[in-house]
Design an enzyme around this catalytic site. Sequence first.
Site, short mmCIF file in Angstrom:
data_model
loop_
_atom_site.label_atom_id
_atom_site.label_comp_id
_atom_site.label_asym_id
_atom_site.label_seq_id
_atom_site.Cartn_x
_atom_site.Cartn_y
_atom_site.Cartn_z
N LYS A 113 -0.47 13.95 0.96
CA LYS A 113 -1.43 14.71 0.45
C LYS A 113 -1.68 16.30 0.18
O LYS A 113 -2.86 17.08 -0.73
CB LYS A 113 -2.42 14.38 1.45
CG LYS A 113 -2.51 12.37 1.77
CD LYS A 113 -4.05 11.97 1.91
CE LYS A 113 -4.04 10.63 2.66
NZ LYS A 113 -3.89 9.71 1.76
N LYS B 24 -9.56 13.12 3.94
CA LYS B 24 -8.38 12.77 4.11
C LYS B 24 -7.74 12.70 5.56
O LYS B 24 -7.76 13.59 5.43
CB LYS B 24 -7.85 12.38 2.25
CG LYS B 24 -7.23 13.54 1.77
CD LYS B 24 -6.90 13.65 1.02
CE LYS B 24 -7.25 13.33 -0.35
NZ LYS B 24 -7.57 11.96 -1.13
N ARG B 25 -7.02 11.98 5.33
CA ARG B 25 -6.47 11.70 6.97
C ARG B 25 -5.36 13.09 6.00
O ARG B 25 -4.88 13.72 4.91
CB ARG B 25 -5.19 10.79 6.39
CG ARG B 25 -5.74 9.78 7.05
CD ARG B 25 -6.82 9.81 8.64
NE ARG B 25 -5.69 10.15 9.97
CZ ARG B 25 -4.89 8.89 10.97
NH1 ARG B 25 -5.78 7.94 10.55
NH2 ARG B 25 -3.37 9.10 11.71
N THR C 103 -9.15 6.34 -2.73
CA THR C 103 -10.57 5.60 -2.53
C THR C 103 -11.15 7.12 -2.34
O THR C 103 -12.46 6.66 -3.03
CB THR C 103 -10.42 4.16 -1.72
OG1 THR C 103 -10.23 4.60 -0.85
CG2 THR C 103 -9.79 2.91 -2.23
N LYS D 101 -14.95 7.64 -5.18
CA LYS D 101 -16.01 7.51 -3.55
C LYS D 101 -17.00 9.02 -4.72
O LYS D 101 -17.76 9.07 -5.11
CB LYS D 101 -15.47 8.05 -2.32
CG LYS D 101 -15.63 6.92 -1.89
CD LYS D 101 -15.11 7.29 -0.61
CE LYS D 101 -14.48 6.13 0.50
NZ LYS D 101 -13.70 6.24 1.22
N HIS E 87 0.90 -1.30 -0.20
CA HIS E 87 -0.22 0.12 0.22
C HIS E 87 1.17 1.43 -0.03
O HIS E 87 -0.05 2.44 0.18
CB HIS E 87 -0.57 -0.08 1.45
CG HIS E 87 -1.79 -0.96 1.73
ND1 HIS E 87 -3.53 -0.56 0.55
CD2 HIS E 87 -2.07 -1.96 1.23
CE1 HIS E 87 -3.54 -1.67 0.82
NE2 HIS E 87 -3.09 -2.16 1.46
C1 LIG Z 1 -12.53 6.51 1.46
C2 LIG Z 1 -11.79 6.60 2.83
C3 LIG Z 1 -11.00 7.21 3.13
C4 LIG Z 1 -9.11 7.34 2.24
O1 LIG Z 1 -9.77 8.24 1.49
P1 LIG Z 1 -8.22 8.85 0.19
O2 LIG Z 1 -8.70 9.88 -0.17
O3 LIG Z 1 -8.10 8.13 -0.69
O4 LIG Z 1 -7.11 9.08 0.84
C5 LIG Z 1 -10.11 7.58 4.69
N1 LIG Z 1 -10.89 7.82 5.03
C6 LIG Z 1 -12.56 7.21 5.15
C7 LIG Z 1 -13.54 7.84 6.15
C8 LIG Z 1 -12.80 7.66 4.36
O5 LIG Z 1 -14.45 6.93 4.43
#
Ligand SMILES: *Cc1c(COP(=O)(O)O)cnc(C)c1O
Length: 828
Positions: free
Chosen positions: A563, A557-558, A665, A669, A366
């Site tokens: 990022k 995101k985190r 991911t 979404k 990952h």
């Molecule tokens: C999908 C998701 C992530 C991953 O987000 P990225 O933009 O791919 O880093 C992190 N936290 C939650 C709660 C999510 O639903």
Amino acid sequence: MNNKATPQHRNAGMSKEAVEVSLGDHLIYTSSKYHTDATTHDWFQITALTVRDRLVERWMETMQRYYEQDVKRTYYLSLEFLMGRTLGNAMLNLGMEEQCKAALYELGQELEVVAEVEADAALGNGGLGRLAACILDSMATLDLPCYGYGIRYEYGMFRQSIENGIQMEHPDNWLRYGNPWEFPRPELLYPVKFYGRVVEYRHENGLLHHHWVDTDDVMAMAYDTPVPGYGGKTVNNMRLWAAKSSRDFDLRYFNQGNYIQAVADKNESENLSKVLYPNDTTEMGRELRLKQQYFFVSASLQDMLFRYKKKHSNWVQLPDKVAVQLNDTHPSIAIAEMMRLMVDVHHQTWEEAWELTTRIFSYTNHTLMPEALETWPVAMLESVLPRHLQIIYEINHRFLQQVMHQFPGDGELLQRLSIIDESGGRRVRMSHLAIIGSHAVNGVAALHTELIKRTIFADFERVMPGKIINITNGVTPRRWLNQANPGLSRLITEYVGDVWLTDLDQLKRLREFADNEVFQQQFRAVKQANKARLAGMIRKQLGIEIDPSSIFDIQIKRIHEYKRQLLNMLHVITLYNRIRSGNHPDVMPRTVIIAGKAAPGYTMAKRIIRLVNDVAEVVNNDQLIDGKLKLVFMPNYDVSNAERIVPAADLSEQISTAGTEASGTGNMKLALNGALTICTLDGANVEMGDEVGTENLFMFGLSAAEVDLLRRQGYDPLSYYNGNGELKQALDMIATGYFCPDEPNRYQEISDALLKNGDHFMLLADYAAYIACQDKVNELYRDPKEWTRRAILNVAGMGKFSCDRTVREYAERVWHVAPIEPMASEST
Ligand SMILES: *Cc1c(COP(=O)(O)O)cnc(C)c1O
């Protein structure tokens, strides 16, 4: 003698009336409450148990189906499962949402209100844990015989609040009101050993045997949670382990009459499964973390071998019945543990054991960042798992021998490939163990896989070509479209039918409606309603008024330097300066929403959160801005908040430095819910561009190759700073305390990181391209028809990013498992 569970039992009726009877029964016999005394929590519990009753029979039938047919099962080992809430998902997958809603209504309750009190199962940090949850959903939907194995943390991901702009962390006591979805199995216990020493002795047959003795033992107790697939035919199992003190351990002290010490020690061993480590991507090498890893791996392997043994008298067929997927290196000690079980406990030869092990295991990588690859000090492993260290040495020795024959005379190659890193304090490289012990290794996006083959795992690609493959991540359309966005789901179904729920490629049929004015209008209306709902939440939660007709520009995101939330802030400050200057009447109203948690020990990430909040305070209260720009930091980003934010996005920010995000991911979404993406050529963004057409995305910035080249040529952030007036102005405002006049040097370290310490993630190099790209976003938003057309084309192109496709690829290429559907007679 029919002990089969069939969905005809008294608790299985799917009509509104049957649901109402069950609710009434649970009100009395589970909650022991009168209608008038029941709290919203009681109603949640009652509703959850009513739905659970409908799951249980299908679950038992599924387990029996697998057992009777002695099928090959996949075991998905993950230290994290970021499941979120279960009620809504279970109702939708069983097709009983309407009935539940109506039955509750008869009892004077609103489903929406009741469902809101469910605590998220936040047993994960971010993308990696959420991927595990999406994969479980797809495995059940595809009728694949699979188990998720992990840890039942008593405290999941911390709850984040913001006080005076600063992140505060609060314990996530998610089990406080009980968890209606889990079934404790107090009889299902396995001992897990730690510490001790290894004694060798020669067996009468002449072979050397190893005994691991004088260990401290902890018991692993199973908690099972049903995982329903869409349609409810297959309900798989997620088995999470909790630490319980071992009786032996207690008795030692009891015999000496030291009751208090015995109870204290009991608590200490139960600490093992107490809390999730809140670090995303970085490892900190703490002993408790290593113990957590071995704890759940050992229990899971004992459990799967026990299940195999019920049907088999030798180990020959093990790889035909068992596939184990390692979600990152966190469970990779499993490879040494399997060898130990086969050689020391079940007395297979090393060669036999190795053949079985490598046919069973596969590993998903990952991360690309070398500093994020997991290693353990040899000394720690020697103390905690002494026998495993010996086994790792032996695996390494045999592997290096083989390489030596293959590539004679290349000593440096051997050093680079060795499981033991000898440079500066000896450490065990878990990724090397995982690669050597697996038959397949996969990256999670095409670019990511190409890069790991060329960088961190280049030597492995050379000595075992073909072992590293790509399987691009995906997300489940059940949760991330059907459940999160009922408005858009209904609209899509109206136009192309509901097959998209299990065949997301069908979304491509929306392309023919991209120019259809009626469809466009309906599509816009759904987005507008979702935006209005989010605006209402923000007003209620944070007291901030936002304009639902503004561009909802979202980065969730985190919080991490790679990022680049900071790059987003540089754009916000630039917009702020432009609007204030009065020279840019063409700036469209925009609401920038940022959400995400920082690891508690990651000071730079926490500083970035504070900066966002400080900038928000200034921007949101500046009269000159006249509401044209708002900045909102939404606290406590988790799955449930994601479900509310994602459907409301116009613009999705995916702006990591090229070559740093493995897949992402969140990007999937948001696009699936009709956001346009502004992104770098990183992770799965590249494939999203291929699928939806790059003309329908806003792509900008350096490619991974260009980043690499620029770094090697000598990157000079100051040249960008000095060459761009707007950039200089924005950075100077941060550095001189424009947003924090009470403490002007609060962001000195941020400024230093960019200007003095090399700007490792190259924000300054990408700034101009990012701003130019945001200008294009601004332009397009003036044209609602064209914006909507592109948003529709984005949704239509997202078929590939269903994790049903992802899981099918694992099943065919890695696990070699096939769907096992219920017998026709059983699928009532
Ligand atoms: C999908 C998701 C992530 C991953 O987000 P990225 O933009 O791919 O880093 C992190 N936290 C939650 C709660 C999510 O639903």
